[in-house]
Design an enzyme around this catalytic site. Structure first.
Site, PDB file in Angstrom:
ATOM      1  N   SER A  61       0.814  -1.216   0.000  1.00 33.85           N
ATOM      2  CA  SER A  61       0.000   0.000   0.000  1.00 33.85           C
ATOM      3  C   SER A  61       0.850   1.271   0.000  1.00 33.85           C
ATOM      4  O   SER A  61       2.022   1.246   0.379  1.00 33.85           O
ATOM      5  CB  SER A  61      -0.912   0.013   1.230  1.00 33.85           C
TER       6      SER A  61
HETATM    7  N1  SAH Z   1      -0.434  -5.257   4.096  1.00 33.26           N
HETATM    8  C1  SAH Z   1       0.221  -5.546   2.832  1.00 33.26           C
HETATM    9  C2  SAH Z   1      -0.599  -5.133   1.639  1.00 33.26           C
HETATM   10  C3  SAH Z   1      -1.510  -6.208   1.337  1.00 33.26           C
HETATM   11  S1  SAH Z   1      -2.365  -6.228  -0.198  1.00 33.26           S
HETATM   12  C4  SAH Z   1       1.590  -4.964   2.761  1.00 33.26           C
HETATM   13  O1  SAH Z   1       2.010  -4.269   3.705  1.00 33.26           O
HETATM   14  O2  SAH Z   1       2.280  -5.223   1.780  1.00 33.26           O
HETATM   15  C5  SAH Z   1      -3.691  -7.260   0.357  1.00 33.26           C
HETATM   16  C6  SAH Z   1      -3.333  -8.690   0.646  1.00 33.26           C
HETATM   17  O3  SAH Z   1      -4.502  -9.299   1.177  1.00 33.26           O
HETATM   18  C7  SAH Z   1      -2.934  -9.501  -0.585  1.00 33.26           C
HETATM   19  O4  SAH Z   1      -1.681 -10.060  -0.389  1.00 33.26           O
HETATM   20  C8  SAH Z   1      -4.021 -10.564  -0.676  1.00 33.26           C
HETATM   21  O5  SAH Z   1      -3.560 -11.816  -1.124  1.00 33.26           O
HETATM   22  C9  SAH Z   1      -4.493 -10.644   0.771  1.00 33.26           C
HETATM   23  N2  SAH Z   1      -5.844 -11.191   0.972  1.00 33.26           N
HETATM   24  C10 SAH Z   1      -6.977 -10.940   0.287  1.00 33.26           C
HETATM   25  N3  SAH Z   1      -8.016 -11.652   0.801  1.00 33.26           N
HETATM   26  C11 SAH Z   1      -7.516 -12.356   1.853  1.00 33.26           C
HETATM   27  C12 SAH Z   1      -8.080 -13.285   2.779  1.00 33.26           C
HETATM   28  N4  SAH Z   1      -9.373 -13.629   2.753  1.00 33.26           N
HETATM   29  N5  SAH Z   1      -7.276 -13.810   3.726  1.00 33.26           N
HETATM   30  C13 SAH Z   1      -5.959 -13.496   3.784  1.00 33.26           C
HETATM   31  N6  SAH Z   1      -5.362 -12.635   2.923  1.00 33.26           N
HETATM   32  C14 SAH Z   1      -6.126 -12.073   1.980  1.00 33.26           C
END
Ligand code: SAH
Length: 216
Positions: A61
């Site tokens: 993000s």
């Molecule tokens: N916090 C992260 C950004 C994450 S992007 C950082 O600092 O880089 C969002 C993430 O959520 C993605 O990797 C995606 O695979 C994950 N995601 C989406 N749905 C999810 C679920 N139901 N359970 C676990 N992870 C999930």
């Protein structure tokens, strides 16, 4: 130190100038090396004011959004925090400095494995990584001081509300697939208080509380 100047600049112009006030958050963002959470090919953009690709169609993000969400968790240092969406691990690494124990859930195994390697390299020991669907409660009994969902949902999922301790905070982007608003839900002894913060755009939460095919 590599990229130290870029991080200081990011904290001043992207965060402090836009209203981030929590000193612990600002300090953590000045110290965590964002470039170590992305591919070396794009290190020159590591401290830019935007989200960046991390593979598998996912993103790390925008630093400002990370700061706003982290500030809304109102951490003092002793908390147990649940993060849904480990992604690159950057947000988790920040949380590891600001709270006591972090449980971070990622559904895409290769991303979780990569984040685990980065945590090891940085000697981070208080993040418990779980590969799986974070829309299903990790354990029915577990409750947290803070829950942060770093993927967008169409509505506030009950699972997370039910997993907050009294005085706990949930931070989650809620809206449609293409644009959302950050929500902070606080559980008080007499009920829930919901505040909205900044508009945002996140990758979708997949799973039980994601979008149905027919919804947008
Ligand atoms: N916090 C992260 C950004 C994450 S992007 C950082 O600092 O880089 C969002 C993430 O959520 C993605 O990797 C995606 O695979 C994950 N995601 C989406 N749905 C999810 C679920 N139901 N359970 C676990 N992870 C999930």
């Amino acid at each position: 130190m590599e990229f130290e100047k870029e991080r200081k600049h990011m904290v001043e112009y992207q965060l402090r100038a836009r209203g981030i006030k929590d000193d612990r958050v600002l300090k953590a963002m000045e110290s965590v090396q964002r470039h170590l959470f992305i591919d070396e090919d794009i290190w020159d953009r590591a401290y830019d004011d935007c989200a960046l690709p991390i593979g598998e169609g996912q993103t790390i993000s925008q630093p400002y959004m990370v700061a706003v969400m982290t500030e809304l968790l109102e951490l003092k240092g002793e908390e147990t925090v649940l993060e849904i969406g480990t992604g690159s691990g950057y947000q988790g690494a920040l949380l590891s400095l600001l709270a006591s124990d972090i449980f971070s859930v990622e559904r895409i195994k290769v991303l979780a494995l990569r984040a685990a390697v980065t945590f090891k390299k940085l000697n981070i020991k208080n993040i418990h990584l779980v590969v799986g669907d974070g829309t299903l409660a990790l354990s029915k009994e577990a409750v947290y001081d803070g829950i942060i969902v770093t993927a967008a949902a169409p509505r506030i999922p009950d699972t997370y509300i039910n997993q907050l301790k009294v005085n706990g905070r949930l931070v989650i982007p809620v809206g449609n697939r293409f644009s959302q608003v950050l929500y902070q839900v606080k559980k008080t002894p007499s009920g829930f208080i919901t505040n909205t913060s900044t508009p945002c755009v996140f990758v979708p939460l997949i799973g039980k509380y994601g979008w149905e095919k027919s919804e947008t």
